[in-house]
Design an enzyme around this catalytic site. Structure first.
Site, short mmCIF file in Angstrom:
data_model
loop_
_atom_site.label_atom_id
_atom_site.label_comp_id
_atom_site.label_asym_id
_atom_site.label_seq_id
_atom_site.Cartn_x
_atom_site.Cartn_y
_atom_site.Cartn_z
N HIS A 360 0.79 -1.23 0.00
CA HIS A 360 0.00 0.00 0.00
C HIS A 360 0.81 1.26 0.00
O HIS A 360 0.24 2.36 -0.01
CB HIS A 360 -0.93 0.03 1.21
CG HIS A 360 -2.17 -0.75 1.01
ND1 HIS A 360 -3.27 -0.23 0.38
CD2 HIS A 360 -2.48 -2.02 1.32
CE1 HIS A 360 -4.21 -1.16 0.34
NE2 HIS A 360 -3.75 -2.26 0.90
N LYS A 551 -8.62 14.55 3.60
CA LYS A 551 -7.87 13.30 3.70
C LYS A 551 -6.99 13.40 4.95
O LYS A 551 -6.90 14.47 5.55
CB LYS A 551 -7.01 13.05 2.46
CG LYS A 551 -6.15 14.27 2.04
CD LYS A 551 -5.44 14.03 0.71
CE LYS A 551 -6.37 14.10 -0.50
NZ LYS A 551 -6.35 12.89 -1.31
N ARG A 552 -6.32 12.31 5.33
CA ARG A 552 -5.38 12.41 6.44
C ARG A 552 -4.40 13.54 6.18
O ARG A 552 -4.04 13.81 5.02
CB ARG A 552 -4.60 11.09 6.58
CG ARG A 552 -5.35 10.02 7.33
CD ARG A 552 -5.75 10.46 8.71
NE ARG A 552 -4.65 10.33 9.64
CZ ARG A 552 -4.61 9.46 10.64
NH1 ARG A 552 -5.64 8.66 10.85
NH2 ARG A 552 -3.58 9.41 11.45
N LYS A 557 0.86 14.48 1.21
CA LYS A 557 -0.42 14.82 0.60
C LYS A 557 -0.52 16.33 0.32
O LYS A 557 -1.42 16.78 -0.37
CB LYS A 557 -1.57 14.35 1.49
CG LYS A 557 -1.74 12.82 1.50
CD LYS A 557 -2.82 12.40 2.48
CE LYS A 557 -3.03 10.90 2.58
NZ LYS A 557 -3.81 10.32 1.47
N THR A 659 -8.22 6.84 -2.92
CA THR A 659 -9.58 6.41 -3.26
C THR A 659 -10.53 7.59 -3.09
O THR A 659 -11.59 7.62 -3.71
CB THR A 659 -10.06 5.25 -2.35
OG1 THR A 659 -9.77 5.58 -0.99
CG2 THR A 659 -9.36 3.96 -2.74
N LYS A 663 -14.02 8.87 -5.30
CA LYS A 663 -15.33 9.25 -4.77
C LYS A 663 -15.78 10.59 -5.36
O LYS A 663 -16.94 10.78 -5.71
CB LYS A 663 -15.27 9.36 -3.24
CG LYS A 663 -14.89 8.08 -2.52
CD LYS A 663 -14.53 8.36 -1.05
CE LYS A 663 -13.80 7.19 -0.42
NZ LYS A 663 -13.16 7.57 0.86
#
Ligand SMILES: *Cc1c(COP(=O)(O)O)cnc(C)c1O
Length: 816
Positions: A360, A551-552, A557, A659, A663
């Site tokens: 992952h 998101k986290r 990110k 993911t 969405k």
């Protein structure tokens, strides 16, 4: 067409709900108490699912179908009432039944705790996969941990994150079946005695171990249409006086109680770390506990129909969700060799053929390594087995590539050094027949970079399975308005075959459809504005562009890049360099790991920038910055349908798939993103006109790192707009009352420390944002692109992902 299998009348439902109100809850009927209504409805659904679990099991037994076991330390399942109602075909009946009693079903759904048994994407993926396996009628079951405390609840205090425990089980969980009759005993600690058997062969014995009791809790997982009901089995750790008998006999009551408390601690809480390895002993025990309970259960089920292990790999597939359950390799070997007396070689073949591993992440800080000394203390027999696996493996490598000591060191399961460490990814790779990445870019990076030695050795083991999401939750459940429009337009086959959405394409430039589509987005934005004003007392213009980054919180990110863009726009406007043409609302949400200082600083920065901007009259109609606390599946379900723009701006090469990106696409947002993870495939599907791609590519970044020719200071010198933003962090523009708290950002860049390449991507990012603004000004153009995104999102269904796993990994031998 609604599924007919489960036709249930309103009066049947009423009977069932009333029964549970009176008999399970001992409450008067009728009731207007939302909590009681939630519980009695959940019990009514559970009754039906219980029945169907038994039918499904009979079917699987009769056909001797292969079973898939999905092992994951996390299952971020979200609330279940809505999803179960939809999949059972009972949603409309239930809503009408409640409406007639003057009750809003949404209020009832709000009563349900959102089980936070996961950190983020990895746990949510596992949950989507359960939904898809049941819907595709695959005998697939989740195995995880029944954490007493899920992921912490996030509160914000003066812009800082505060963590509050999530005691999600304090109230009754109406979905689960506790199965004390199927509890199991797991050995732990103790020592190895080096015996020999009758033939003089080495026969080590694991002695004097303590034990933990694993108690299963089963949560039904209903597939769409209600034909198949699988389950998710979560193990809680306990200990029972029965088993503590030895200590009791010795009269040491206190020690017995202490051991009981210690055992129960094991499943107390989920580690709140996403893509970061914890290194804590208790976490290792959790990983072992899950694997040991699960394998006992799998073998028990298998042995109902079999006398030996010959058919094991034909009857059982075990998927390891990341390396967290990778001790399954050693535990399966231990069971086969020590407990079932299989020869090592045979046991090894069975183990390899049964197990498969999903990688992952490529982040170094996430790669699991455990000190050999710790394993020796917790699970001494497993360490022995790992050494033996490694010995045989390295022997083969040495035979194949003679005289390459470097290679042996690189591939070894053991990292030598001050203290020996076990490399869990290598254990998983060596012990599996398949390893997959989760997007095509990610799988390529694994092959070329992280696991290149293994790829050279076993190219056939490497597979790509791009992640997916379930449209049942993320469109049918989360965005009922859009779901209805789609069904009215092309029928409802998309619910189980998302590729059908392509049939929307011809409607993408038809005025009537476009108007309806736009009205729906507008209505969803109004709903979200209401939530924002209720939680934050901030008034939002539903006609503004909703630009969303949820998101986290993690440096890779790049929430910081988004904030830099916001600050840039703000400074441009207040200095009169820009007249805003589009009002924008920037919406953030996400949790930071409690010990991740930078991530928590970024949360504080978002709040402070928000505070300055939201109070500045000069940008009152142009910019708003919102941080919605306590990101969760339920919150995502409310935010995503309202998005115009989806921020997927990770440093290229770092996000394995994502993911969240999928969405948003499914719900008609346009994406601004780097060529990272599944964004690459979203570009292929949507077409370059319908997605905003910017920034460095993964191989460009790798190249810059290799050549060491990235110097943030040069960007600061060269680009005035970068200088201005970084200076604003330095000179307390956003922290007048807490001087200096954001200077670390400036100092890092000046120290040439920008590990996540914010500065090289900054100018391309603000350029693409200008283009986005221009395109948003033309609603017809924007709406068309949004519709095409929905129409072309079919690939990103978890149904497709699960069919890929089924074909390429779980039934590889069946078809070749
Ligand atoms: C989908 C989802 C994630 C994953 O989001 P990414 O943007 O892919 O990181 C994390 N948390 C929740 C609650 C989600 O629903």
């Amino acid at each position: 067409m609604k599924p007919t299998v489960n036709k249930i009348s309103k009066s049947d439902l009423k009977t069932s709900i009333d029964y549970h109100l009176r008999c399970s809850l001992c409450k008067e009927t009728p009731t207007k108490d939302y909590r009681d209504l939630f519980l009695s409805t959940a019990f009514s659904l559970r009754d039906r699912m219980a029945e169907k679990i038994l039918h499904t099991e009979q079917r699987y037994q009769a056909s001797q179908t292969k079973r898939v076991y999905y092992l994951s330390l996390e299952f971020l399942i979200g609330r279940l009432m809505g999803n179960n109602l939809h999949n059972l075909g009972m949603f409309d009946v239930c809503r009408e039944f409640m409406a007639e009693a003057g009750i809003d079903i949404e209020e009832v759904r709000e009563q349900e705790n959102d089980p936070g048994l996961g950190n983020g994407g990895l746990g949510r993926l596992a949950a989507c996969f359960l939904d898809s396996m049941a819907t595709l009628d695959i005998a697939g079951f989740g195995y995880g941990i029944h954490y007493e405390y899920g992921l912490f609840k996030q509160e914000i205090d003066n812009g800082y994150q505060r963590e509050k425990p999530d005691n999600w089980l304090a109230d009754l969980n109406p979905w689960e079946f506790k199965r004390t009759d199927e509890k199991c005993i797991i050995p732990i600690k103790g020592r190895i005695e080096h015996f020999q058997d009758r033939d003089g062969e080495y026969n080590p014995m694991w002695l004097d171990w303590n034990f933990i009791v694993g108690i299963p809790f089963d949560i039904p997982v209903v597939g769409y249409g209600g034909k198949t009901v699988n389950w998710l089995r979560l193990y809680g750790a306990g200990s029972s006086a029965d088993f503590d008998i030895q200590i009791f006999n010795e009269g040491d009551y206190f020690r017995a109680v202490e051991q009981k408390v210690e055992s129960e601690t094991i499943t107390k809480m989920l580690y709140p770390l996403d893509t970061i390895m914890s290194g804590r002993e208790l976490r290792l025990v959790q990983e072992y506990f899950l694997v040991a309970c699960t394998l006992k259960d799998i073998i028990r089920r298998y042995m109902k129909n079999n006398e030996n292990f010959d058919r094991f790999p034909d009857q059982v597939a075990i998927q390891m969700n990341d390396t967290h359950p990778s001790l399954a390799v050693a535990e399966l070997m231990r069971l086969l060799v020590d407990e079932y007396a299989l020869p090592w070689g045979h046991a090894w073949e069975i183990t390899q053929q049964t197990l498969a591993y999903t990688n992952h992440t490529v982040l170094a800080e996430a790669l699991e390594k455990w000190p050999a000394a710790l394993l020796e203390r917790i699970i001494p027999r497993h360490l022995q087995i790992i050494y033996e696996i490694n010995r045989q493996f390295l022997e083969k490598i040495a035979a194949r590539y003679p005289n390459d000591v470097d290679l042996l060191q690189r591939m070894s399961l053991i990292e030598e050094g001050e203290s020996k460490q076990v490399r869990m990814a290598h254990l998983a790779l060596v012990g599996s027949h398949s390893v997959n990445g989760v997007s095509s870019l990610h799988t390529e990076i694994l092959k070329q970079d992280n696991f290149s030695d293994f790829y050279a050795l076993w190219p056939e083991r490497f597979v790509n399975v791009t992640n997916g999401i379930t449209q049942r939750r993320w469109l049918l459940g989360a965005n009922p308005r859009l779901a209805e429009l789609i069904t009215d337009t092309i029928g409802d086959s998309w619910i189980t075959d998302l590729s059908q959405l392509r049939r929307l394409e011809p409607h993408a430039d038809q005025t009537v459809f476009m108007d309806e589509f736009r009205d729906i987005k507008r209505a969803n934005k109004e709903d979200l504005s209401k939530i924002i004003s209720d939680t934050l007392w901030l008034s939002i213009d539903p006609d503004s562009l909703f630009d969303i980054h949820i998101k986290r919180i993690h440096e890779y990110k790049r929430q910081l890049l988004k904030i830099m863009h916001i600050v840039h726009e703000y400074l441009q406007i207040i200095r009169g360099e820009k007249t805003p043409t589009v009002a924008k609302t920037f919406i953030f949400a996400g949790k930071a790991a409690p010990g991740y200082w930078v991530a928590k600083q970024i949360i504080k920065l978002i709040h402070n920038v928000g505070q300055v901007i939201n109070q500045d009259r000069r940008v009152r109609d142009a910019l708003k910055v919102v941080f919605l606390p306590d990101y969760s599946v339920s919150l995502a379900e409310k935010i995503i349908p309202a998005a115009d723009l989806s921020e997927q701006i990770s440093m290229a090469g770092q996000e394995a798939s994502g993911t969240g990106n999928m969405k948003f696409m499914l719900n008609g947002a346009l994406t601004v993103g780097t060529l990272d993870g599944a964004n690459v495939e979203m570009l292929e599907e949507a077409g370059a006109d319908n997605i905003f791609i910017f920034g460095l590519k993964a191989e460009e970044i790798t190249d810059m790192i290799k050549k060491k020719n990235y110097h943030p200071v040069e960007y600061y010198r060269l680009f005035p707009e970068i200088r201005r933003v970084l200076d604003a962090f330095r000179d307390n523009t956003f922290c007048p009352d807490e001087q200096g708290i954001f200077q670390w950002i400036y100092h890092r860049m000046m120290n040439n420390e920008d590990s996540y390449f914010h500065l090289p991507d900054f100018s391309p990012y603000i350029q693409v944002q200008d283009q986005i603004e221009a395109e948003y000004l033309d609603p017809v153009n924007w709406t068309k692109k949004a519709i095409l995104n929905v129409a072309r999102s079919g690939k990103f269904s978890s149904d497709r992902a699960i069919s890929d796993y089924n074909r390429l990994i779980w039934n590889k031998n069946a078809q070749s």
